[in-house]
Design a protein around this motif. Sequence first.
Motif, PDB file in Angstrom:
ATOM      1  N   ALA A  62       0.995  -1.360  -0.045  1.00  0.00           N
ATOM      2  CA  ALA A  62      -0.179  -0.120   0.016  1.00  0.00           C
ATOM      3  C   ALA A  62       0.720   1.142  -0.153  1.00  0.00           C
ATOM      4  CB  ALA A  62      -0.881  -0.116   1.271  1.00  0.00           C
ATOM      5  N   LEU A  63       1.920   1.231   0.563  1.00  0.00           N
ATOM      6  CA  LEU A  63       2.963   2.379   0.845  1.00  0.00           C
ATOM      7  C   LEU A  63       3.700   2.705  -0.879  1.00  0.00           C
ATOM      8  CD1 LEU A  63       4.647   1.493   4.112  1.00  0.00           C
ATOM      9  CD2 LEU A  63       3.454   3.737   3.353  1.00  0.00           C
ATOM     10  N   ARG A  64       3.741   1.547  -1.324  1.00  0.00           N
ATOM     11  CA  ARG A  64       4.258   1.507  -2.876  1.00  0.00           C
ATOM     12  C   ARG A  64       3.249   2.029  -3.781  1.00  0.00           C
ATOM     13  NH1 ARG A  64       8.076  -1.325  -6.127  1.00  0.00           N
ATOM     14  NH2 ARG A  64       9.524  -1.027  -4.366  1.00  0.00           N
ATOM     15  N   LEU A  65       1.949   1.452  -3.652  1.00  0.00           N
ATOM     16  CA  LEU A  65       0.981   2.169  -4.421  1.00  0.00           C
ATOM     17  C   LEU A  65       0.808   3.705  -4.417  1.00  0.00           C
ATOM     18  CD1 LEU A  65      -1.313   1.203  -6.156  1.00  0.00           C
ATOM     19  CD2 LEU A  65      -2.911   1.055  -4.240  1.00  0.00           C
ATOM     20  N   CYS A  66       0.871   4.105  -2.750  1.00  0.00           N
ATOM     21  CA  CYS A  66       0.945   5.610  -2.588  1.00  0.00           C
ATOM     22  C   CYS A  66       1.929   6.235  -3.221  1.00  0.00           C
ATOM     23  CB  CYS A  66       0.773   5.926  -1.199  1.00  0.00           C
ATOM     24  SG  CYS A  66      -0.623   5.546  -0.422  1.00  0.00           S
ATOM     25  N   GLU A  67       3.290   5.813  -3.341  1.00  0.00           N
ATOM     26  CA  GLU A  67       4.274   6.362  -3.891  1.00  0.00           C
ATOM     27  C   GLU A  67       4.174   6.397  -5.325  1.00  0.00           C
ATOM     28  OE1 GLU A  67       7.514   3.744  -2.618  1.00  0.00           O
ATOM     29  OE2 GLU A  67       7.428   4.557  -0.446  1.00  0.00           O
ATOM     30  N   VAL A  68       3.828   5.392  -6.158  1.00  0.00           N
ATOM     31  CA  VAL A  68       3.672   5.650  -7.511  1.00  0.00           C
ATOM     32  C   VAL A  68       2.702   6.455  -7.907  1.00  0.00           C
ATOM     33  CG1 VAL A  68       2.995   4.084  -9.463  1.00  0.00           C
ATOM     34  CG2 VAL A  68       4.583   3.034  -7.778  1.00  0.00           C
ATOM     35  N   PRO A  78      -7.306  12.266  -7.432  1.00  0.00           N
ATOM     36  CA  PRO A  78      -8.485  11.384  -6.856  1.00  0.00           C
ATOM     37  C   PRO A  78      -7.880   9.857  -6.305  1.00  0.00           C
ATOM     38  CG  PRO A  78      -9.414  12.581  -8.461  1.00  0.00           C
ATOM     39  CD  PRO A  78      -8.113  12.983  -8.759  1.00  0.00           C
ATOM     40  N   ASP A  79      -6.973   9.310  -7.416  1.00  0.00           N
ATOM     41  CA  ASP A  79      -6.649   8.009  -7.301  1.00  0.00           C
ATOM     42  C   ASP A  79      -5.516   7.968  -6.190  1.00  0.00           C
ATOM     43  OD1 ASP A  79      -8.147   7.009  -9.309  1.00  0.00           O
ATOM     44  OD2 ASP A  79      -6.635   6.681 -10.886  1.00  0.00           O
ATOM     45  N   TYR A  80      -4.884   9.183  -6.118  1.00  0.00           N
ATOM     46  CA  TYR A  80      -3.810   9.090  -4.779  1.00  0.00           C
ATOM     47  C   TYR A  80      -4.757   9.219  -3.382  1.00  0.00           C
ATOM     48  CZ  TYR A  80      -0.143  10.855  -1.751  1.00  0.00           C
ATOM     49  OH  TYR A  80       0.811  10.890  -0.760  1.00  0.00           O
ATOM     50  N   ALA A  81      -5.782   9.852  -3.472  1.00  0.00           N
ATOM     51  CA  ALA A  81      -6.704   9.875  -2.513  1.00  0.00           C
ATOM     52  C   ALA A  81      -7.226   8.428  -2.007  1.00  0.00           C
ATOM     53  CB  ALA A  81      -7.753  10.920  -2.593  1.00  0.00           C
ATOM     54  N   PHE A  82      -7.443   7.720  -2.993  1.00  0.00           N
ATOM     55  CA  PHE A  82      -7.977   6.303  -2.839  1.00  0.00           C
ATOM     56  C   PHE A  82      -6.891   5.501  -2.411  1.00  0.00           C
ATOM     57  CE2 PHE A  82     -11.244   6.877  -6.452  1.00  0.00           C
ATOM     58  CZ  PHE A  82     -12.143   6.894  -5.720  1.00  0.00           C
ATOM     59  N   ALA A  83      -5.599   5.793  -2.944  1.00  0.00           N
ATOM     60  CA  ALA A  83      -4.608   4.828  -2.406  1.00  0.00           C
ATOM     61  C   ALA A  83      -4.243   5.158  -0.654  1.00  0.00           C
ATOM     62  CB  ALA A  83      -3.375   5.165  -3.099  1.00  0.00           C
ATOM     63  N   LEU A  84      -4.572   6.340  -0.463  1.00  0.00           N
ATOM     64  CA  LEU A  84      -4.267   7.063   0.924  1.00  0.00           C
ATOM     65  C   LEU A  84      -5.134   6.135   1.817  1.00  0.00           C
ATOM     66  CD1 LEU A  84      -3.607  10.700   0.384  1.00  0.00           C
ATOM     67  CD2 LEU A  84      -1.748   9.033   1.153  1.00  0.00           C
ATOM     68  N   ASN A  85      -6.350   6.179   1.344  1.00  0.00           N
ATOM     69  CA  ASN A  85      -7.436   5.442   2.144  1.00  0.00           C
ATOM     70  C   ASN A  85      -7.289   4.157   2.272  1.00  0.00           C
ATOM     71  OD1 ASN A  85      -9.113   7.747   2.762  1.00  0.00           O
ATOM     72  ND2 ASN A  85     -10.618   7.368   1.113  1.00  0.00           N
ATOM     73  N   THR A  86      -6.887   3.435   1.166  1.00  0.00           N
ATOM     74  CA  THR A  86      -6.276   1.866   1.352  1.00  0.00           C
ATOM     75  C   THR A  86      -5.222   1.916   2.246  1.00  0.00           C
ATOM     76  OG1 THR A  86      -6.764   1.735  -0.912  1.00  0.00           O
ATOM     77  CG2 THR A  86      -5.511   0.096   0.184  1.00  0.00           C
ATOM     78  N   LEU A  87      -4.385   2.758   2.530  1.00  0.00           N
ATOM     79  CA  LEU A  87      -3.285   2.603   3.422  1.00  0.00           C
ATOM     80  C   LEU A  87      -3.639   2.868   4.849  1.00  0.00           C
ATOM     81  CD1 LEU A  87      -0.310   2.289   4.317  1.00  0.00           C
ATOM     82  CD2 LEU A  87       0.127   4.544   3.659  1.00  0.00           C
ATOM     83  N   ALA A  88      -4.613   3.966   4.689  1.00  0.00           N
ATOM     84  CA  ALA A  88      -5.269   4.458   6.216  1.00  0.00           C
ATOM     85  C   ALA A  88      -5.961   3.156   6.919  1.00  0.00           C
ATOM     86  CB  ALA A  88      -6.161   5.587   6.010  1.00  0.00           C
ATOM     87  N   MET A  89      -6.799   2.505   6.011  1.00  0.00           N
ATOM     88  CA  MET A  89      -7.662   1.462   6.687  1.00  0.00           C
ATOM     89  C   MET A  89      -6.759   0.110   6.905  1.00  0.00           C
ATOM     90  SD  MET A  89     -11.100   1.357   4.139  1.00  0.00           S
ATOM     91  CE  MET A  89     -10.548   1.632   2.820  1.00  0.00           C
ATOM     92  N   LEU A  90      -5.484  -0.047   6.256  1.00  0.00           N
ATOM     93  CA  LEU A  90      -4.510  -1.001   6.890  1.00  0.00           C
ATOM     94  C   LEU A  90      -4.200  -0.702   7.965  1.00  0.00           C
ATOM     95  CD1 LEU A  90      -2.923  -1.972   3.404  1.00  0.00           C
ATOM     96  CD2 LEU A  90      -4.467  -3.343   4.683  1.00  0.00           C
ATOM     97  N   TYR A  91      -3.677   0.528   8.373  1.00  0.00           N
ATOM     98  CA  TYR A  91      -3.206   0.872   9.475  1.00  0.00           C
ATOM     99  C   TYR A  91      -4.344   0.605  10.658  1.00  0.00           C
ATOM    100  CZ  TYR A  91       1.437   2.606   8.036  1.00  0.00           C
ATOM    101  OH  TYR A  91       2.646   2.805   7.465  1.00  0.00           O
TER     102      TYR A  91
END
Length: 226
Positions: A62-68, A78-91
């Motif tokens: 998920a961190l890699r996805l955010c970085e890319v 918006p896709d970066y926002a989706f990636a941030l939400n994915t990482l937030a939910m995992l944490y």
Amino acid sequence: MFAPAAYISLLAGVALCTANAVATETEQEPGGQQQTIDIVDLERRINALRKAGKYREAIPDALRLCEVFERDLGAEHPDYAFALNTLAMLYDDAGDFKRAEPLCQQSLEIRKETYGEEHPIYARSLSLRAMILADAGDYDRSESLHSQALKILEKSQGKSHPNYAKGLANFAAMHRAAGDYARAEALQRESLEIIKKTLGEDHPRYQKALEPLESLQQQTEDAATE
């Protein structure tokens, strides 16, 4: 923490959210070799690990996805926002609320700028942040955000829309976590009625909405006799 079902499709649009992004990325490895990253495969792996309850194992992907996404699409996409939400939910799933909440807030700000404060997508971000706050035990702030999200959904889509029902179910989950079983049961019933009228009793979402009611009824009865 909320059970995964409490998120009720909050990740719709997150999984395989690269519709507007490139499917693969090429990075330079030490020594000059090229490494190709399949973004779709990366997202699928994150989702599979999350479903399996392997939250911490999914965080590096998920961190890699955010970085890319941040590098190639920008920090306001918006896709970066989706990636941030994915990482937030995992944490959040892993119990690391201090890391989850600011990521969710960052995503919320992006969606605010992209869609405006009256858009259903912004409302879903509010609901997600509310759930993370509830997981951290901050029920007052969580309740405020859930209420705000419901007002947006009511205004933008109406009280008979399945998304409004989803917001009610999320609010019910918060009240249940806070120990207010009677309020949770009432909200869950209201959500169920909307789904029944709009999607029908044979729809999977109706069956899913039924699941919490039996235990909520028992919890409400137990609380009343204490």
